[in-house]
Write a protein that holds these residues in place. Structure first.
Motif, mmCIF file in Angstrom:
data_model
loop_
_atom_site.group_PDB
_atom_site.id
_atom_site.type_symbol
_atom_site.label_atom_id
_atom_site.label_comp_id
_atom_site.label_asym_id
_atom_site.label_seq_id
_atom_site.Cartn_x
_atom_site.Cartn_y
_atom_site.Cartn_z
ATOM 1 N N ILE A 112 -1.401 8.729 2.490
ATOM 2 C CA ILE A 112 -0.440 7.847 3.143
ATOM 3 C C ILE A 112 0.523 7.265 2.115
ATOM 4 O O ILE A 112 1.667 6.914 2.427
ATOM 5 N N GLN A 113 0.073 7.177 0.859
ATOM 6 C CA GLN A 113 0.896 6.590 -0.201
ATOM 7 C C GLN A 113 2.095 7.463 -0.568
ATOM 8 O O GLN A 113 3.047 6.986 -1.172
ATOM 9 N N ARG A 114 2.044 8.745 -0.257
ATOM 10 C CA ARG A 114 3.144 9.646 -0.617
ATOM 11 C C ARG A 114 4.241 9.711 0.437
ATOM 12 O O ARG A 114 5.332 10.194 0.162
ATOM 13 N N GLY A 115 3.939 9.289 1.645
ATOM 14 C CA GLY A 115 4.890 9.473 2.733
ATOM 15 C C GLY A 115 5.777 8.275 2.980
ATOM 16 O O GLY A 115 5.712 7.263 2.289
ATOM 17 N N GLY A 116 6.603 8.422 3.995
ATOM 18 C CA GLY A 116 7.441 7.314 4.434
ATOM 19 C C GLY A 116 8.862 7.373 3.915
ATOM 20 O O GLY A 116 9.181 8.074 2.958
ATOM 21 N N SER A 117 9.712 6.626 4.582
ATOM 22 C CA SER A 117 11.115 6.540 4.184
ATOM 23 C C SER A 117 11.241 5.815 2.852
ATOM 24 O O SER A 117 10.632 4.764 2.656
ATOM 25 N N PRO A 118 12.003 6.369 1.908
ATOM 26 C CA PRO A 118 12.116 5.718 0.594
ATOM 27 C C PRO A 118 12.797 4.360 0.681
ATOM 28 O O PRO A 118 13.673 4.133 1.510
ATOM 29 N N THR A 119 12.377 3.466 -0.190
ATOM 30 C CA THR A 119 12.991 2.151 -0.267
ATOM 31 C C THR A 119 14.423 2.270 -0.779
ATOM 32 O O THR A 119 14.834 3.311 -1.308
ATOM 33 N N ALA A 120 15.159 1.178 -0.642
ATOM 34 C CA ALA A 120 16.527 1.158 -1.159
ATOM 35 C C ALA A 120 16.535 1.469 -2.652
ATOM 36 O O ALA A 120 17.399 2.215 -3.145
ATOM 37 N N TYR A 121 15.567 0.903 -3.385
ATOM 38 C CA TYR A 121 15.528 1.136 -4.831
ATOM 39 C C TYR A 121 15.344 2.616 -5.133
ATOM 40 O O TYR A 121 16.046 3.173 -5.994
ATOM 41 N N ASP A 122 14.415 3.276 -4.449
ATOM 42 C CA ASP A 122 14.188 4.695 -4.715
ATOM 43 C C ASP A 122 15.391 5.553 -4.323
ATOM 44 O O ASP A 122 15.695 6.553 -4.974
#
Length: 319
Positions: free
Chosen positions: A250-260
């Motif tokens: 789960i730590q690898r997924g998801g929409s990237p943050t603004a910083y990333d």
């Protein structure tokens, strides 16, 4: 240089798509054609290469994962495999390559450079374990995913008055554990860079329990050991009800943050600039919010180090 390629390799990380987008659009802005290679180095060997236009990278900056997919490739580790990869690049007329990934991906880029093929590495890994850069693409997003999970677990830990052991990713690097543990007020943070004493951990838990503390959070980096094993030892030693959560992929997924998204865009564009300036065998990064680049062989020879000041602070605040 009229044609360049781009690939993602190794473990995926949020922000890789933003980096791909930046490479493609920066290159096209300068009149350079861009070719995407699917499935990392395996795609080079299998000639899974296709031209990318501006529209192909539209609407991907917010998406996790990688539109070019990723895979590990044992064949590329052989001289014959690497030569096949270069032959396929040369047949299309690709003159430079951007590789987005972690240390394993960088080693592949180093080998291509040694064979005379200009290659630039972009650090993309949630582990944040690449020397030469303060942050890697995906770390900030993964960190926020972990923090959100621990926040939710703390609610349950409080309600049931339990000790929770939370295992996070990181392999040989403790950044995810350290940053998330500090941000979430964990009582104990166990990372591969620092030794630990189970006796001291147990003493701290008992001390907290004796002063009326109802719950505790322990964050363990996967590179140290198994979260379930730690949980079992703690319950046996303290007789406190203990539960374990392994956060996993789960730590690898998801929409990237603004910083990333911003970091990936800056690093992707910088990689293209280096290729157009005739540079090769470099790894791009960011130091004190300034773009930098360094010889990729030197980067691979160095060891990632934890922020000792931050680690000491985490110990001081978790008394």
């Amino acid at each position: 240089m009229k044609k360049i390629g781009v690939l993602t390799s190794g473990g995926d990380s949020p922000g890789m798509n933003a980096a791909i987008r930046a490479v493609v659009r920066k290159a096209i802005y300068h009149g350079v054609e861009v070719y995407g290679i699917n499935y990392g180095y395996a795609g080079l060997i299998n000639n899974d290469i296709h031209k990318l236009e501006i529209g192909d990278v539209g609407d991907i900056i917010h998406r996790g994962g990688t539109m070019l997919y990723t895979a590990r490739c044992e064949e590329f580790k052989t001289p014959e495999g690497r030569q096949t990869a270069i032959d396929h690049l040369n047949a299309i007329g690709i003159q430079g390559l951007v590789v987005i990934g972690g240390d394993g991906s960088f080693r592949g880029a180093e080998k291509l450079t040694e064979l005379g093929f200009p290659t630039i590495g972009i650090p993309g890994t949630i582990d944040n374990d690449i020397p030469g850069t303060d942050f890697t693409i995906g770390f900030d997003t993964a960190l926020n995913t972990v923090i959100d999970a621990i926040d939710k677990i703390r609610d349950t830990a409080t309600s049931h008055e339990r000790t929770y052991v939370i295992e996070v990713m990181g392999r040989d690097a403790g950044d995810l554990a350290l940053w998330s543990g500090l941000a979430d007020g964990a009582e104990t943070i166990i990372i591969p860079e620092e030794s630990y004493s189970m006796t001291d951990i147990v003493k701290k838990l008992r001390r907290g329990h004796e002063r009326g503390k109802k719950h505790s959070i322990i964050v363990v980096a996967e590179g140290v050991g198994s979260g379930p094993e730690f949980g079992q030892k703690i319950q046996e030693e303290t007789n406190l009800e203990t539960r374990v959560t392994v956060l996993g992929h789960i730590q690898r997924g998801g929409s990237p943050t603004a910083y990333d998204r911003v970091l990936a865009s800056r690093l992707g564009a910088h990689a293209v600039e280096l290729l157009l300036d005739g540079k090769q065998g470099c790894a791009v990064g960011i130091r004190n919010n300034k773009l930098v680049h360094k010889d990729i062989t030197q980067v691979l020879s160095e060891t990632h180090e934890i922020d000792q000041e931050m680690y000491r602070l985490s110990q001081e605040l978790s008394i």
